[in-house]
Design a protein around this motif. Sequence first.
Motif, PDB file in Angstrom:
ATOM      1  N   PHE A 144      49.976  62.259  58.071  1.00  0.00           N
ATOM      2  CA  PHE A 144      50.003  61.316  56.958  1.00  0.00           C
ATOM      3  C   PHE A 144      49.296  60.013  57.342  1.00  0.00           C
ATOM      4  CE2 PHE A 144      52.157  58.416  53.894  1.00  0.00           C
ATOM      5  CZ  PHE A 144      51.797  59.082  52.733  1.00  0.00           C
ATOM      6  N   GLY A 145      49.481  59.594  58.574  1.00  0.00           N
ATOM      7  CA  GLY A 145      48.674  58.492  59.090  1.00  0.00           C
ATOM      8  C   GLY A 145      49.241  57.114  58.839  1.00  0.00           C
ATOM      9  N   ARG A 146      48.910  56.223  59.761  1.00  0.00           N
ATOM     10  CA  ARG A 146      49.387  54.840  59.679  1.00  0.00           C
ATOM     11  C   ARG A 146      48.790  54.111  58.480  1.00  0.00           C
ATOM     12  NH1 ARG A 146      47.031  50.250  61.735  1.00  0.00           N
ATOM     13  NH2 ARG A 146      48.407  48.439  62.030  1.00  0.00           N
ATOM     14  N   MET A 147      47.489  54.313  58.233  1.00  0.00           N
ATOM     15  CA  MET A 147      46.840  53.624  57.131  1.00  0.00           C
ATOM     16  C   MET A 147      47.404  54.065  55.781  1.00  0.00           C
ATOM     17  SD  MET A 147      44.976  51.449  58.493  1.00  0.00           S
ATOM     18  CE  MET A 147      44.243  50.849  56.981  1.00  0.00           C
ATOM     19  N   ALA A 148      47.707  55.358  55.674  1.00  0.00           N
ATOM     20  CA  ALA A 148      48.295  55.855  54.434  1.00  0.00           C
ATOM     21  C   ALA A 148      49.686  55.266  54.226  1.00  0.00           C
ATOM     22  CB  ALA A 148      48.369  57.376  54.455  1.00  0.00           C
ATOM     23  N   ALA A 149      50.448  55.113  55.308  1.00  0.00           N
ATOM     24  CA  ALA A 149      51.785  54.524  55.213  1.00  0.00           C
ATOM     25  C   ALA A 149      51.702  53.059  54.789  1.00  0.00           C
ATOM     26  CB  ALA A 149      52.497  54.655  56.548  1.00  0.00           C
ATOM     27  N   ILE A 150      50.714  52.336  55.341  1.00  0.00           N
ATOM     28  CA  ILE A 150      50.527  50.930  54.965  1.00  0.00           C
ATOM     29  C   ILE A 150      50.138  50.835  53.494  1.00  0.00           C
ATOM     30  CG2 ILE A 150      49.062  48.908  55.323  1.00  0.00           C
ATOM     31  CD1 ILE A 150      48.923  49.654  58.279  1.00  0.00           C
ATOM     32  N   GLN A 151      49.242  51.746  53.078  1.00  0.00           N
ATOM     33  CA  GLN A 151      48.835  51.774  51.669  1.00  0.00           C
ATOM     34  C   GLN A 151      50.041  51.994  50.767  1.00  0.00           C
ATOM     35  OE1 GLN A 151      45.856  51.435  50.240  1.00  0.00           O
ATOM     36  NE2 GLN A 151      45.949  52.477  48.263  1.00  0.00           N
ATOM     37  N   ALA A 152      50.918  52.933  51.139  1.00  0.00           N
ATOM     38  CA  ALA A 152      52.099  53.224  50.341  1.00  0.00           C
ATOM     39  C   ALA A 152      53.019  52.009  50.271  1.00  0.00           C
ATOM     40  CB  ALA A 152      52.855  54.416  50.935  1.00  0.00           C
ATOM     41  N   LYS A 153      53.145  51.281  51.379  1.00  0.00           N
ATOM     42  CA  LYS A 153      54.017  50.103  51.403  1.00  0.00           C
ATOM     43  C   LYS A 153      53.465  49.008  50.496  1.00  0.00           C
ATOM     44  CE  LYS A 153      56.242  46.886  54.607  1.00  0.00           C
ATOM     45  NZ  LYS A 153      56.405  46.491  56.041  1.00  0.00           N
ATOM     46  N   GLN A 154      52.146  48.801  50.542  1.00  0.00           N
ATOM     47  CA  GLN A 154      51.532  47.785  49.684  1.00  0.00           C
ATOM     48  C   GLN A 154      51.662  48.152  48.208  1.00  0.00           C
ATOM     49  OE1 GLN A 154      47.575  47.749  51.306  1.00  0.00           O
ATOM     50  NE2 GLN A 154      48.042  46.198  52.860  1.00  0.00           N
ATOM     51  N   VAL A 155      51.427  49.412  47.913  1.00  0.00           N
ATOM     52  CA  VAL A 155      51.508  49.857  46.522  1.00  0.00           C
ATOM     53  C   VAL A 155      52.941  49.772  46.015  1.00  0.00           C
ATOM     54  CG1 VAL A 155      51.227  51.837  44.978  1.00  0.00           C
ATOM     55  CG2 VAL A 155      49.481  51.324  46.682  1.00  0.00           C
ATOM     56  N   LEU A 156      53.917  50.035  46.897  1.00  0.00           N
ATOM     57  CA  LEU A 156      55.322  49.979  46.490  1.00  0.00           C
ATOM     58  C   LEU A 156      55.669  48.586  45.957  1.00  0.00           C
ATOM     59  CD1 LEU A 156      58.145  51.132  46.224  1.00  0.00           C
ATOM     60  CD2 LEU A 156      58.561  50.522  48.631  1.00  0.00           C
ATOM     61  N   ALA A 157      55.222  47.548  46.655  1.00  0.00           N
ATOM     62  CA  ALA A 157      55.514  46.178  46.203  1.00  0.00           C
ATOM     63  C   ALA A 157      54.945  45.947  44.812  1.00  0.00           C
ATOM     64  CB  ALA A 157      54.956  45.171  47.198  1.00  0.00           C
ATOM     65  N   GLN A 158      53.719  46.412  44.576  1.00  0.00           N
ATOM     66  CA  GLN A 158      53.094  46.237  43.265  1.00  0.00           C
ATOM     67  C   GLN A 158      53.801  47.068  42.202  1.00  0.00           C
ATOM     68  OE1 GLN A 158      50.599  44.159  42.165  1.00  0.00           O
ATOM     69  NE2 GLN A 158      51.226  44.975  40.167  1.00  0.00           N
ATOM     70  N   LYS A 159      54.155  48.307  42.546  1.00  0.00           N
ATOM     71  CA  LYS A 159      54.813  49.179  41.574  1.00  0.00           C
ATOM     72  C   LYS A 159      56.183  48.640  41.190  1.00  0.00           C
ATOM     73  CE  LYS A 159      51.570  52.248  41.145  1.00  0.00           C
ATOM     74  NZ  LYS A 159      50.858  52.397  39.854  1.00  0.00           N
ATOM     75  N   LEU A 160      56.879  48.013  42.145  1.00  0.00           N
ATOM     76  CA  LEU A 160      58.181  47.420  41.828  1.00  0.00           C
ATOM     77  C   LEU A 160      58.007  46.263  40.851  1.00  0.00           C
ATOM     78  CD1 LEU A 160      59.895  47.448  45.344  1.00  0.00           C
ATOM     79  CD2 LEU A 160      60.541  48.815  43.357  1.00  0.00           C
ATOM     80  N   ARG A 161      56.953  45.455  41.068  1.00  0.00           N
ATOM     81  CA  ARG A 161      56.678  44.381  40.116  1.00  0.00           C
ATOM     82  C   ARG A 161      56.341  44.953  38.743  1.00  0.00           C
ATOM     83  NH1 ARG A 161      54.132  41.989  44.746  1.00  0.00           N
ATOM     84  NH2 ARG A 161      52.107  42.870  44.139  1.00  0.00           N
ATOM     85  N   ASP A 162      55.569  46.044  38.731  1.00  0.00           N
ATOM     86  CA  ASP A 162      55.215  46.682  37.461  1.00  0.00           C
ATOM     87  C   ASP A 162      56.456  47.202  36.737  1.00  0.00           C
ATOM     88  OD1 ASP A 162      52.595  46.140  38.020  1.00  0.00           O
ATOM     89  OD2 ASP A 162      52.082  48.176  38.650  1.00  0.00           O
ATOM     90  N   GLN A 163      57.388  47.784  37.517  1.00  0.00           N
ATOM     91  CA  GLN A 163      58.621  48.292  36.918  1.00  0.00           C
ATOM     92  C   GLN A 163      59.448  47.157  36.331  1.00  0.00           C
ATOM     93  OE1 GLN A 163      59.897  51.347  36.361  1.00  0.00           O
ATOM     94  NE2 GLN A 163      58.021  52.307  37.087  1.00  0.00           N
ATOM     95  N   GLN A 164      59.497  46.027  37.047  1.00  0.00           N
ATOM     96  CA  GLN A 164      60.225  44.881  36.518  1.00  0.00           C
ATOM     97  C   GLN A 164      59.612  44.407  35.205  1.00  0.00           C
ATOM     98  OE1 GLN A 164      60.130  42.437  40.208  1.00  0.00           O
ATOM     99  NE2 GLN A 164      62.342  42.248  39.944  1.00  0.00           N
ATOM    100  N   ARG A 165      58.283  44.317  35.159  1.00  0.00           N
ATOM    101  CA  ARG A 165      57.603  43.875  33.954  1.00  0.00           C
ATOM    102  C   ARG A 165      57.826  44.867  32.805  1.00  0.00           C
ATOM    103  NH1 ARG A 165      54.240  39.660  35.119  1.00  0.00           N
ATOM    104  NH2 ARG A 165      53.243  39.848  33.104  1.00  0.00           N
ATOM    105  N   LYS A 166      57.834  46.146  33.132  1.00  0.00           N
ATOM    106  CA  LYS A 166      58.042  47.163  32.108  1.00  0.00           C
ATOM    107  C   LYS A 166      59.441  47.053  31.507  1.00  0.00           C
ATOM    108  CE  LYS A 166      58.043  52.185  31.424  1.00  0.00           C
ATOM    109  NZ  LYS A 166      57.877  53.508  32.077  1.00  0.00           N
ATOM    110  N   ILE A 167      60.432  46.832  32.362  1.00  0.00           N
ATOM    111  CA  ILE A 167      61.809  46.719  31.876  1.00  0.00           C
ATOM    112  C   ILE A 167      61.976  45.465  31.040  1.00  0.00           C
ATOM    113  CG2 ILE A 167      64.172  46.258  32.648  1.00  0.00           C
ATOM    114  CD1 ILE A 167      63.752  48.303  34.834  1.00  0.00           C
ATOM    115  N   ILE A 168      61.379  44.345  31.500  1.00  0.00           N
ATOM    116  CA  ILE A 168      61.441  43.109  30.720  1.00  0.00           C
ATOM    117  C   ILE A 168      60.824  43.325  29.348  1.00  0.00           C
ATOM    118  CG2 ILE A 168      60.524  40.765  30.544  1.00  0.00           C
ATOM    119  CD1 ILE A 168      60.826  40.552  33.581  1.00  0.00           C
ATOM    120  N   GLN A 169      59.675  44.001  29.326  1.00  0.00           N
ATOM    121  CA  GLN A 169      58.990  44.248  28.059  1.00  0.00           C
ATOM    122  C   GLN A 169      59.859  45.087  27.135  1.00  0.00           C
ATOM    123  OE1 GLN A 169      54.961  45.676  28.419  1.00  0.00           O
ATOM    124  NE2 GLN A 169      54.989  46.557  26.380  1.00  0.00           N
ATOM    125  N   GLU A 170      60.441  46.155  27.651  1.00  0.00           N
ATOM    126  CA  GLU A 170      61.248  47.051  26.826  1.00  0.00           C
ATOM    127  C   GLU A 170      62.505  46.363  26.318  1.00  0.00           C
ATOM    128  OE1 GLU A 170      61.926  50.384  29.329  1.00  0.00           O
ATOM    129  OE2 GLU A 170      59.972  51.309  28.939  1.00  0.00           O
TER     130      GLU A 170
END
Length: 437
Positions: A144-170
């Motif tokens: 899976f690789g270190r770079m892929a793990a870092i990518q997943a961690k960075q994307v997780l932070a953004q996706k959590l923000r997106d989920q918060q915005r989605k819930i606020i919108q709904e």
Amino acid sequence: MSKAKDQKKSNVSLPQLKNMIEEISKDRNLPSSAVQTALREALLKGYERYRRSQHLDQMQFEEDHFDNFDVFLNLEEEAFQVVATKTIVEEVTDEDKEISLSEVKNILQQEATDDTSEEELAAMNPTQIGDSVVLDVTPDRDDFGRMAAIQAKQVLAQKLRDQQRKIIQEEFEQFEGTALMGKVLRFERQSVILSVNSSFGQPDVEAELPQKEQLPNDNYRIGRTFKVFLKKVREGSQRGPQLLVSRGAAGLVVELFANEVPEIEEELVRIVAVAREASPPSRHVGPRTKIAVDTLEGDVDPVGACIGARGSRIQVVVNELQGEKIDVIRWSPDPATYISNALSPARIDEVRLVNPEGRQAHVLVPEDQLSLAIGKEGQNVRLAARLTGWKIDIKDVNKYDPVAAMAEVESQRQNDSEYQSYYQPDYQDASYAEENY
């Protein structure tokens, strides 16, 4: 389209997965399902990074290249699995999306046990080109690789923000056009950032009160609370608060009266139209609102109901709006009567509808009422015109020349469309359109 049995599962371990989801859910005020969705999307992005590293010779993938991949979380085993839905073809040209029929048969043969009958094995086999099969494509943890793990961690932070915005919108879209309580948090440039609560169980969220939506008489110090009008819930992933609120919207006046006047709640009294000048063009003129009300009940006084005993009800609204002047007038289906009422507190002698098609009226008043009818810097007549939707010209009754006045009207007929677009209420009850009367 038939679907083959899944390949034998292989998971990548994620120690403390359940605890991590619970902690994020608590810290971010997000439901567990939203956190899991964000984590799945982040891991899928990490897998895409892993696959891209395996195809460095392929300069770029199409945007939808990985749409047939998915990630499943196993909370009990604290691990995840990546699967791909592939189409069975005669000759494979894209191994991410296609698989040969012979390879599918080999996979299913490997899954079969000694107890599997030929009939059962045949039932497991999709034998037609074009069928689909879901396969486990989970990489080894080391692959899976270190770079892929870092990518997943960075994307997780953004996706959590997106989920918060989605819930606020709904959750807050249903409150658009209503009044909420806001508390001043901080200042960003010329905007005030407030925390607001819908009073229906949602956690406090940030809202932006732009300068043009602020009241000149407000003192926006940190910690102070105000009623605000929710104008819009912004969509998208832009930074900053999603909620756009206003102190200057006519809708805030409507909401405040609705909260203070039981007859409005019971639909005995209706707010027909509102014209508001919350931020006058001159600092020498204070904020002012005109509100037209009506009732279908003969024994109800709509103006008196809104004002209250000794002005008790309207005073609550005035106090919330920091002393803004509010004129409550009686709506009428007769334009002349409505215009006369709208020019309150001035005393009107006569209203002449000189150009009904162009919605233009001449209002005749005594000399001592001219300044009152026009208002300071024209504010009174300006608001009356917007409230009624008519262009109003104030005339001294003693100097009025009907012939000259009509000649003037004829020269202005070509601009009728401009009148209709400019003189419009800030709030209008559609059920009170003149054509209904």
